[in-house]
Write a protein that holds these residues in place. Structure first.
Motif, PDB file in Angstrom:
ATOM      1  N   ALA A  86       0.828  -1.211   0.000  1.00 33.62           N
ATOM      2  CA  ALA A  86       0.000   0.000   0.000  1.00 33.62           C
ATOM      3  C   ALA A  86       0.860   1.257   0.000  1.00 33.62           C
ATOM      4  O   ALA A  86       0.557   2.242  -0.683  1.00 33.62           O
ATOM      5  N   ALA A  87       1.979   1.215   0.778  1.00 38.83           N
ATOM      6  CA  ALA A  87       2.878   2.372   0.803  1.00 38.83           C
ATOM      7  C   ALA A  87       3.528   2.583  -0.564  1.00 38.83           C
ATOM      8  O   ALA A  87       3.688   3.719  -1.033  1.00 38.83           O
ATOM      9  N   ALA A 106       3.966  13.522 -10.508  1.00 35.47           N
ATOM     10  CA  ALA A 106       5.073  14.464 -10.696  1.00 35.47           C
ATOM     11  C   ALA A 106       5.697  14.301 -12.087  1.00 35.47           C
ATOM     12  O   ALA A 106       5.978  15.293 -12.790  1.00 35.47           O
ATOM     13  N   MET A 107       5.931  13.047 -12.507  1.00 35.16           N
ATOM     14  CA  MET A 107       6.526  12.819 -13.821  1.00 35.16           C
ATOM     15  C   MET A 107       5.565  13.224 -14.932  1.00 35.16           C
ATOM     16  O   MET A 107       5.992  13.696 -15.998  1.00 35.16           O
ATOM     17  N   GLN A 152       3.155   1.373 -16.795  1.00 30.83           N
ATOM     18  CA  GLN A 152       2.996  -0.076 -16.791  1.00 30.83           C
ATOM     19  C   GLN A 152       3.001  -0.620 -15.374  1.00 30.83           C
ATOM     20  O   GLN A 152       2.192  -1.481 -15.013  1.00 30.83           O
ATOM     21  N   PHE A 153       3.903  -0.145 -14.530  1.00 35.00           N
ATOM     22  CA  PHE A 153       3.973  -0.614 -13.139  1.00 35.00           C
ATOM     23  C   PHE A 153       2.720  -0.227 -12.366  1.00 35.00           C
ATOM     24  O   PHE A 153       2.187  -1.012 -11.572  1.00 35.00           O
ATOM     25  N   LYS A 154       2.231   0.961 -12.636  1.00 29.86           N
ATOM     26  CA  LYS A 154       1.046   1.443 -11.904  1.00 29.86           C
ATOM     27  C   LYS A 154      -0.220   0.726 -12.350  1.00 29.86           C
ATOM     28  O   LYS A 154      -1.040   0.316 -11.513  1.00 29.86           O
ATOM     29  N   GLU A 155      -0.397   0.558 -13.656  1.00 28.65           N
ATOM     30  CA  GLU A 155      -1.641   0.004 -14.167  1.00 28.65           C
ATOM     31  C   GLU A 155      -1.650  -1.519 -14.190  1.00 28.65           C
ATOM     32  O   GLU A 155      -2.730  -2.116 -14.147  1.00 28.65           O
ATOM     33  N   ARG A 156      -0.477  -2.143 -14.267  1.00 25.88           N
ATOM     34  CA  ARG A 156      -0.453  -3.597 -14.392  1.00 25.88           C
ATOM     35  C   ARG A 156      -0.039  -4.278 -13.091  1.00 25.88           C
ATOM     36  O   ARG A 156      -0.785  -5.111 -12.541  1.00 25.88           O
ATOM     37  N   ILE A 160       4.122   5.555  -5.550  1.00 22.09           N
ATOM     38  CA  ILE A 160       4.208   5.501  -7.010  1.00 22.09           C
ATOM     39  C   ILE A 160       3.166   6.431  -7.633  1.00 22.09           C
ATOM     40  O   ILE A 160       3.420   7.084  -8.657  1.00 22.09           O
ATOM     41  N   ASN A 161       1.976   6.511  -7.028  1.00 16.40           N
ATOM     42  CA  ASN A 161       0.948   7.414  -7.567  1.00 16.40           C
ATOM     43  C   ASN A 161       1.414   8.864  -7.518  1.00 16.40           C
ATOM     44  O   ASN A 161       1.219   9.631  -8.476  1.00 16.40           O
TER      45      ASN A 161
END
Length: 689
Positions: free
Chosen positions: A14-15, A26-27, A100-104, A20-21
């Motif tokens: 969760a952290a 920011a990116m 990709q890391f966030k959505e997958r 990452i969100n």
């Protein structure tokens, strides 16, 4: 332990998701800003090229200015092309990996978590249905279906759990990649951008970025190797754990261990919900020394169920359930009926508790001693013909316990008071304050150091309600409520205005009990009346303690555990004479903490209104007495005036009598002389007058 470790991994996931969100946002701002910069640069170049077409009213033809701006437009146009290339590289090298890391990957973790929770719930439901199987000759088809349901749900839960754990472990590697790859792509895109405008970048930075790229490739190869190893481990565990999915394994392949002095596992406990009805609840039980503990799912720590030193354990026939056994405390006051999942667990629990009840765990080699008394442990597996005989046979062992054993639950912590005061809040609890863990019996209330103001009394309460020779002091009270409580401890406090005093005292007493392994609690009946609070011995009906209600200045229940409650008693005297002291008493009830506090509040409210009525009555009586006194004074004054008036009337009458006698003589003489001159008619008129 596994669920606790899983909670840590889920908290870490969760952290990571939260971090990452924010990093993605920011990116994304960098990417949007770069696109805006590229469009603005191109617009600037376009406007500079259109300068020569402008017609300014005051500006003449300036070929130098026009050529200069055209040169700037060319350079800025090249910069615009560079910015466009940079935007494309940022989209491919920076935004794509983190997206990709966030959505997958992160969504995969959430999906596996939901699947694991569903599988765990299905397994619990299957276990519950299996536990309800009758031990009679039921339909073999139903039994086979339920057993197959348990097998399928347990296998599904295990497989889901292993894949979920694998994903959580893999997430630690993917986290590094998802952080490093976007940064690497961002820096490489910036380098390419600057190289297109200038070739003066240092080679040291390029070498550093090259090393970072090499490190990312190494991490990726290590991740692939670890995933392969975990997949192989999952396959091996699936093959090895297949027999363990059965709820009741074969006792020949998995024999029971009868020499244990420690045991842990899930058991079903019976809770009475009415006179004849009951419910079963599944909890995790474990032994800790000579105590049986239980812990519900989600609890931070376990709670004490029973002291199993010198207890009795036996198999029982309980309703329509199998593998049931009963544990009874050494004094016979408390008992619990539990159900094991399988015959193996059933026998191991009985043998383990039987070994602990003989205090084998205190020896140097408990397993060897347990092996020697294994035969007696096997006898406990069969139902005992009479609990009374077993309890009577254990009485000498209970009476022969050393007297010093009571000191663990009675008295105060004199030498450890400094350590406990370090944990307290000086503004609430007096420093160096001893804690009393037990109630002082009435026979010792005359000992030095015991305050008489607490109202200790040894008077026996008549259970038949007969007053005997004297009238009970609470007989006239309109409120009588009785609660079952267990005394946890008491200590002196510095303040009595805020409920935080009670909360802090609860925390210190519970911590002291845990530190010093004090688990015994004195059970009493708490009688709440409009005059006082009484602690009554449930067996002898003797009043152990009596607290005057006006001295109870504060009462509260625990914010989370509603079974705990306490009150502050303000008394005179203490460690320093000629001052009032406040003592906080802490109790445990059967989920009635709020009811007891409400009852005490009602008693104080009734007593307050009664006191107001008494004062109003006394005031009215005083007014009546004043009026009566005034009336007496008025009557007395009237009597005096009446007497004076009577005396004045008598004096006047006396004066008139003297005067009339003189006038009478004169009238008689006159009348005699006049009568001779009157006729008959005149004489008669005279006589009538």
């Amino acid at each position: 332990q596994t669920r606790s470790l899983l909670g840590v991994f889920e908290e870490d996931a969760a952290a990571i998701s939260n971090y990452i969100n924010r990093l993605f946002q920011a990116m994304h701002r960098i990417y949007d800003a770069q696109n805006e910069l590229s469009a603005a640069t191109h617009m600037t170049s376009k406007l500079l090229k259109e300068y020569e077409k402008q017609r300014f009213p005051l500006g003449g033809d300036d070929e130098v200015m026009t050529s200069t701006l055209q040169q700037f437009a060319k350079v800025i146009d090249e910069l615009s092309s560079c910015h466009a290339v940079l935007s494309t590289q940022l989209a491919d090298a920076m935004m794509f990996p983190i997206t990709q890391f966030k959505e997958r990957d992160l969504k995969e973790i959430l999906t596996l978590k939901e699947v694991f929770q569903i599988a765990s719930n299905d397994h619990d439901a299957a276990i519950t249905r299996y536990s309800r199987l009758s031990k009679r000759k039921e339909n073999e088809k139903i039994k086979a279906e339920v057993t197959e349901d348990v097998y399928t749900s347990r296998k599904k839960q295990h497989q889901t759990m292993m894949h979920y754990f694998c994903a959580l472990n893999t997430l630690q590697y993917k986290k590094k990649i998802s952080l490093l790859e976007p940064l690497l792509g961002y820096m490489q895109a910036q380098i390419t951008f600057f190289k297109m405008g200038s070739e003066n970048l240092t080679e040291q930075l390029e070498e550093f970025l090259t090393n970072i790229g090499t490190s990312v490739q190494n991490v990726r190869r290590e991740m692939d190797c670890e995933v392969e190893n975990m997949q192989q481990t999952i396959e091996d565990l699936e093959v090895a754990s297949d027999p363990l999915y059965l709820p009741d394994p074969d006792p020949i392949k998995f024999p029971a261990h009868r020499n244990l002095t420690r045991k842990a596992g899930y058991l079903n406990t019976r809770n009475k919900t009415g006179l004849v009805s009951s419910s079963w609840e599944r909890q995790f039980y474990f032994t800790q020394g000579g105590n049986l503990m239980s812990q519900a799912r989600g609890d931070v720590a376990g709670g004490l169920v029973m002291d199993i030193d010198n207890c009795s354990v036996m198999a029982v026939d309980c309703e329509d359930r199998r593998y049931c056994f009963q544990i009874t405390s050494f004094d016979g006051k408390k008992s619990s009926i539990l159900q094991a999942e399988s015959k193996k667990d059933y026998e191991e629990w009985i043998c383990t508790i039987n070994n602990i009840s003989k205090q084998i765990y205190l020896s140097e080699n408990p397993e060897e001693i347990a092996a020697r008394v294994n035969q007696s442990a096997l006898e406990a597996v069969t139902p005992s013909p009479s609990f009374q005989q077993r309890h009577e046979s254990m009485r000498p062992a209970v009476q022969s316990r050393p007297p010093a054993a009571r000191t663990s639950s009675t008295g105060s912590l004199g030498s450890d008071s400094a350590a406990l005061s370090a944990l307290s809040l000086d503004s609430l609890v007096a420093p160096d304050t001893p804690i009393q863990f037990d109630i002082i019996s009435p026979v010792s209330e005359d000992l030095p150091g015991q305050a008489k103001s607490s109202g200790q009394s040894g008077r026996r309460t008549n259970p038949f309600g007969e007053s005997g020779g004297s009238k009970p002091e609470t007989e006239d009270s309109i409120l009588h409520q009785l609660f079952i409580v267990r005394f946890l401890g008491s200590m002196e406090v510095k303040a009595d205005e805020s409920p935080d005093v009670v909360y802090e005292t609860m925390r210190q007493i519970l911590a002291a009990r845990a530190i010093h392994n004090v688990f015994r609690m004195t059970e009493s009946h708490l009688l709440v009346t409009c005059d006082c609070l009484k602690l009554i011995d449930p067996q002898t009906q003797v009043t152990r303690l009596q607290f005057p209600l006006p001295n109870v200045v504060l009462y509260a229940t625990h914010q989370e555990n509603k079974r705990l409650f306490g009150f502050v008693l303000r008394t005179s005297g203490g460690r320093v004479e000629s001052r009032q002291t406040s003592i906080c008493y802490i109790f445990e009830s059967n989920n009635e903490g709020e009811k007891i506090c409400d009852s005490v509040g009602l008693a104080k409210q009734i007593a307050f209104h009664a006191e107001l009525d008494r004062k109003a009555s006394e005031k009215q009586k005083e007014i009546d007495r004043v009026k009566e006194k005034q009336q007496k004074e008025l009557n007395k004054q009237k009597q005096i005036e009446k007497d004076l008036e009577e005396q004045s009337r008598l004096i006047a009458a006396s004066s008139r009598s003297n005067q009339s006698s003189t006038e009478g003589q004169f009238v008689v003489v006159t009348s005699q002389s006049e009568d001779s001159d009157l006729g008959e008619d005149g004489k008669k008129k005279r006589e009538s007058e």
